[in-house]
Design an enzyme around this catalytic site. Structure first.
Site, short mmCIF file in Angstrom:
data_model
loop_
_atom_site.label_atom_id
_atom_site.label_comp_id
_atom_site.label_asym_id
_atom_site.label_seq_id
_atom_site.Cartn_x
_atom_site.Cartn_y
_atom_site.Cartn_z
N ARG A 1 0.90 -0.77 0.43
CA ARG A 1 -0.05 -0.12 -0.18
C ARG A 1 0.63 1.00 0.01
NH1 ARG A 1 -4.36 -0.40 5.13
NH2 ARG A 1 -5.67 1.75 3.44
N ASN B 1 -5.96 9.15 5.32
CA ASN B 1 -5.40 7.79 6.04
C ASN B 1 -5.44 9.17 7.33
OD1 ASN B 1 -2.96 5.98 3.66
ND2 ASN B 1 -5.84 5.76 3.94
N GLU C 1 -7.92 3.80 -6.95
CA GLU C 1 -8.62 3.05 -5.36
C GLU C 1 -9.91 2.89 -5.72
OE1 GLU C 1 -8.87 1.04 -3.27
OE2 GLU C 1 -8.25 1.87 -1.29
O1 G3H Z 1 -10.70 4.52 0.35
C1 G3H Z 1 -11.32 2.80 0.63
C2 G3H Z 1 -10.14 1.64 1.51
O2 G3H Z 1 -9.20 1.76 1.54
C3 G3H Z 1 -11.16 0.56 1.50
O3 G3H Z 1 -12.50 1.15 2.37
O4 G3H Z 1 -13.41 -1.25 2.53
O5 G3H Z 1 -14.09 0.04 2.63
O6 G3H Z 1 -13.83 -1.02 0.91
P1 G3H Z 1 -13.49 -0.63 2.44
#
Ligand code: G3H
Length: 213
Positions: A8, A15, A99
Site C-alpha cells: 500500500r 488515512n 483506488e
Molecule cells: O478507500 C478505500 C479503502 O481503502 C477501502 O475501503 O473497505 O470501505 O472498501 P473499504
C-alpha cells in the site's frame, strides 16, 4: 512472473483523519515509509541479481499522488550485473490501479457516510462486493478494470513491485492467493507492510515484511 511484491502507499493525510478516496499526499509517517520502501527495493535487486533468474524488476503505481510519492525514492536505472543488462524498477503509472472510487462519498469518513446516506451504508454492509457507490464503483467494477493488468502480469518473467491501495491490492492478493471474491472485499491489507507472493503451479508462497524503524 517470479515474485509479486504488493505494498500500500504510505499513510496519507486522508488515512490519518479517516477519510476515504481523494488524492491527498503522504503524512509524515507515510513519507518515512516511502524511504523504507526504497531501501527494501534495493534489497530485492540484490537478491534477484544474485539468484540470476530475472533481468528486470518492474514497478507499477496508480495515478494518485500517494502511490507515486511512496515509490519516488526507489532508484531506477539500467545496470550491468555479470555482463547482463538489468532494468531496475522502470516505473509505470496505471490508472487501472487507482483506488475504488466512492462517487458521492469520496472524501467522507465512514461516520459521515452513515449519517448522510444511511441506506447506502446499509446496502454496502449487506453486499460489499457488488455494492456500487452512487456515481462511483463497486468491487466488481474494480475487478473488471484489474483484469487486463492481471493478465499482463501473468505473462511477465520478472519480479514486480506494485504500490497500490487497500481496495485494489485486496483483489490482486485474492486472485493470486486463490481466495474467493466475497472474502476479498473485506480482507485487511495493512499499511507499512510488503507482501511477497510467489505463485507456483498449484499454490502460492507468501511472505510478509513489516517495514518499521
Ligand atoms: O478507500 C478505500 C479503502 O481503502 C477501502 O475501503 O473497505 O470501505 O472498501 P473499504
Amino acid at each position: 512472473t517470479c515474485s509479486i511484491y504488493l505494498s500500500r502507499h504510505g499513510q496519507s493525510e486522508y488515512n490519518a483523519c479517516g477519510k476515504i478516496g481523494g488524492d491527498s499526499n503522504l503524512s509524515a509517517m507515510g513519507e518515512a515509509y516511502a524511504l523504507k520502501l526504497a531501501d527494501f527495493a534495493d534489497r530485492i535487486i540484490a537478491h534477484d541479481a544474485d539468484s540470476g533468474d530475472a533481468q528486470a524488476v518492474r514497478l507499477w503505481t496508480s495515478s494518485l499522488l500517494r502511490t507515486k510519492n511512496t515509490a519516488r525514492h526507489i532508484k531506477h536505472a539500467k545496470i550491468k550485473h555479470d555482463g547482463k543488462d538489468w532494468i531496475q524498477f522502470a516505473p509505470r503509472v496505471l490508472r487501472n490501479l487507482d483506488e475504488i472510487y466512492a462517487g458521492v462519498c469520496d472524501g467522507m469518513t465512514y461516520e459521515e457516510i452513515q449519517k448522510t446516506y444511511p441506506h447506502e451504508y446499509e446496502m454496502r454492509r449487506q453486499n460489499k462486493l457488488a455494492y456500487r457507490y452512487p456515481r462511483g464503483e463497486s468491487y466488481l467494477d474494480v475487478i473488471a478494470r484489474l483484469d487486463p493488468l492481471i493478465q499482463e502480469l501473468e505473462s511477465y518473467r520478472e519480479d514486480i513491485l506494485i504500490v497500490g491501495h487497500q481496495g485494489v491490492l485486496r483483489l490482486i492478493y485474492a486472485y493470486f492467493a486463490g481466495l474467493d471474491r466475497d472474502e476479498a472485499a473485506t480482507l485487511s491489507i495493512p499499511l507499512n507492510t510488503v507482501i511477497k507472493l510467489t505463485p507456483r503451479t498449484h499454490d502460492c508462497i507468501e511472505e510478509r515484511f513489516l517495514l518499521h524503524d
